[in-house]
Scaffold this active site. Structure first.
Site, PDB file in Angstrom:
ATOM      1  N   LYS A   1       0.861  -1.171   0.000  1.00  0.00           N
ATOM      2  CA  LYS A   1       0.000   0.000   0.000  1.00  0.00           C
ATOM      3  C   LYS A   1       0.902   1.227   0.000  1.00  0.00           C
ATOM      4  O   LYS A   1       1.687   1.441   0.927  1.00  0.00           O
ATOM      5  CB  LYS A   1      -0.904  -0.004   1.234  1.00  0.00           C
ATOM      6  CG  LYS A   1      -1.919   1.130   1.257  1.00  0.00           C
ATOM      7  CD  LYS A   1      -2.786   1.071   2.506  1.00  0.00           C
ATOM      8  CE  LYS A   1      -3.719  -0.135   2.448  1.00  0.00           C
ATOM      9  NZ  LYS A   1      -4.659  -0.138   3.610  1.00  0.00           N
TER      10      LYS A   1
ATOM     11  N   GLY B   1      -5.572  16.017 -21.767  1.00  0.00           N
ATOM     12  CA  GLY B   1      -5.879  15.626 -23.143  1.00  0.00           C
ATOM     13  C   GLY B   1      -5.231  16.632 -24.073  1.00  0.00           C
ATOM     14  O   GLY B   1      -5.129  17.824 -23.739  1.00  0.00           O
TER      15      GLY B   1
ATOM     16  N   GLY C   1      -5.688  18.481 -26.970  1.00  0.00           N
ATOM     17  CA  GLY C   1      -6.227  19.772 -27.357  1.00  0.00           C
ATOM     18  C   GLY C   1      -6.492  20.685 -26.182  1.00  0.00           C
ATOM     19  O   GLY C   1      -6.237  21.899 -26.242  1.00  0.00           O
TER      20      GLY C   1
ATOM     21  N   GLU D   1      -9.465   8.785 -16.835  1.00  0.00           N
ATOM     22  CA  GLU D   1      -8.474   9.430 -15.989  1.00  0.00           C
ATOM     23  C   GLU D   1      -7.082   8.985 -16.419  1.00  0.00           C
ATOM     24  O   GLU D   1      -6.912   7.925 -17.035  1.00  0.00           O
ATOM     25  CB  GLU D   1      -8.674   9.054 -14.519  1.00  0.00           C
ATOM     26  CG  GLU D   1      -9.964   9.536 -13.896  1.00  0.00           C
ATOM     27  CD  GLU D   1     -10.078   9.120 -12.441  1.00  0.00           C
ATOM     28  OE1 GLU D   1      -9.283   9.626 -11.619  1.00  0.00           O
ATOM     29  OE2 GLU D   1     -10.949   8.294 -12.131  1.00  0.00           O
ATOM     30  N   SER D   2      -6.112   9.794 -16.098  1.00  0.00           N
ATOM     31  CA  SER D   2      -4.714   9.376 -16.206  1.00  0.00           C
ATOM     32  C   SER D   2      -4.049   9.686 -14.875  1.00  0.00           C
ATOM     33  O   SER D   2      -4.448  10.622 -14.164  1.00  0.00           O
ATOM     34  CB  SER D   2      -3.994  10.089 -17.347  1.00  0.00           C
ATOM     35  OG  SER D   2      -3.916  11.481 -17.098  1.00  0.00           O
TER      36      SER D   2
ATOM     37  N   SER E   1       6.564  12.815 -33.141  1.00  0.00           N
ATOM     38  CA  SER E   1       7.812  12.504 -32.447  1.00  0.00           C
ATOM     39  C   SER E   1       8.696  11.701 -33.404  1.00  0.00           C
ATOM     40  O   SER E   1       8.295  11.352 -34.516  1.00  0.00           O
ATOM     41  CB  SER E   1       7.534  11.687 -31.189  1.00  0.00           C
ATOM     42  OG  SER E   1       6.998  10.412 -31.549  1.00  0.00           O
TER      43      SER E   1
ATOM     44  N   GLY F   1      16.272  18.486 -29.028  1.00  0.00           N
ATOM     45  CA  GLY F   1      15.762  19.690 -29.664  1.00  0.00           C
ATOM     46  C   GLY F   1      14.578  19.429 -30.569  1.00  0.00           C
ATOM     47  O   GLY F   1      13.788  18.510 -30.345  1.00  0.00           O
TER      48      GLY F   1
ATOM     49  N   ASP G   1       2.431  19.379 -25.948  1.00  0.00           N
ATOM     50  CA  ASP G   1       1.232  20.203 -26.139  1.00  0.00           C
ATOM     51  C   ASP G   1       1.572  21.683 -26.018  1.00  0.00           C
ATOM     52  O   ASP G   1       1.060  22.521 -26.774  1.00  0.00           O
ATOM     53  CB  ASP G   1       0.161  19.830 -25.115  1.00  0.00           C
ATOM     54  CG  ASP G   1      -0.271  18.379 -25.226  1.00  0.00           C
ATOM     55  OD1 ASP G   1      -0.331  17.863 -26.356  1.00  0.00           O
ATOM     56  OD2 ASP G   1      -0.533  17.751 -24.184  1.00  0.00           O
TER      57      ASP G   1
END
Length: 313
Positions: free
Chosen positions: A30, A42, A44, A94-95, A190, A233, A260
């Protein structure tokens, strides 16, 4: 807020980002976590949040459902984001991000989004149609949840082409490939996403990455390819040439949202009518400024301005 061309962001798979800390991640124990932070996340929505931090404004469109969706709505209103919600039956995902304080490692758990019915994803298209940023930018960012067709971003591009809108897609895999087949203004892959687009096995060298991006541009699939390379970069490729910038030296606290924020800086400056080289510099600075922030916090304008000056020196 600064005056600029209109910007609309679309997030088809938003997530309530929960972040916390623990001394060490150990199986079958735990784990007592530190204080929690909650952010509306998210692709956007993160772009819209970063645009606001940089002094711009946008309209964020996103579907929400269930108890998590209700919580998400409250957090996004608190963040001052202008939103347009599409109500769905499934619960917003959720994340969970955990920083391990004893090692500095970060663990990110991203849940699968709810399954969409056809009327729900079509409703998202309809809301976009009601808020078309004519003469501006439509930023479609993030994964597509189950039930949404692979060519969804391509459908958006088809609509935008009829209204002098520049479509920006930050996605991966078949959804990105389908959008490119339709033709878009800008993509932000990426290294791995670019390799997947061109069917390359393993890592591409920098020259190979540039050649792959040029092929996309010269093939008329995108006008701009902004390639983010993490600590190495970023590279921006257009028909006019190639721009390269290093990553500024910063103390990295969390990589969440850096891509983002990069996109937010790039699009905001272009919307302000700035030269693409200036916009690219803001983008790299915004991504690095976000990496300085803990958990799921995004860039601060003063940090971005300082890093821009460093990059221009």
């Amino acid at each position: 807020m600064s005056a600029h061309a209109p910007i609309v962001t679309l997030t088809m798979n938003p997530a309530l980002d929960v972040s916390s800390t623990v001394d060490r991640v150990v199986s079958e124990h735990k784990l007592r976590c530190g204080p929690s932070r909650f952010d509306p996340g998210g692709g956007g929505v993160n772009v819209s949040r970063a645009i606001r931090n940089l002094g711009g404004d946008s309209i964020a469109i996103y579907p929400l459902g269930g108890p998590t969706g209700q919580a998400y709505r409250g957090f996004i209103e608190s963040a001052g984001i202008v939103g347009r919600v599409v109500t769905i039956a499934g619960s917003t995902r959720e994340s969970f991000t955990v920083d391990e304080t004893s090692t500095g490692e970060q663990y990110r758990f991203v849940l699968q989004g709810p399954t969409f019915r056809e009327p729900e994803w079509r409703a998202c298209l309809s809301v976009v149609g009601d808020h078309l940023p004519v003469g501006g930018y439509l930023v479609a960012s993030g994964s597509l949840p189950p039930g949404v067709p692979t060519d969804f971003y391509a459908l958006l591009a088809r609509i935008a082409h009829q209204h002098a809108i520049r479509v920006v897609v930050d996605a991966s895999g078949p959804a990105l490939a389908a959008a490119l087949d339709e033709g878009v203004f800008l993509i932000k892959p990426s290294r791995d996403e670019l390799a997947g687009l061109v069917g390359a096995d393993g890592d591409l060298g920098l020259d190979e990455q540039v050649d792959a991006a040029r092929a996309i541009v010269h093939g008329g699939r995108a006008e701009v390819v902004a390639l983010t390379l993490g600590g190495a970069g970023a590279v921006l490729v257009t028909a006019e040439g190639v721009l390269r910038l290093p990553t500024p030296r910063v103390e990295v606290a969390s990589a969440v949202g850096a891509g983002d924020a990069f996109l937010a800086g790039l699009i905001l400056r272009l919307a302000e009518g700035r030269p693409i080289a200036d916009a690219f510099r803001t983008a790299v600075a915004a991504g690095s400024a976000t990496a300085m922030m803990p958990a799921t916090e995004l860039c601060r304008a003063e940090d971005v301005a300082r890093l821009e000056r460093e990059l221009a020196a």
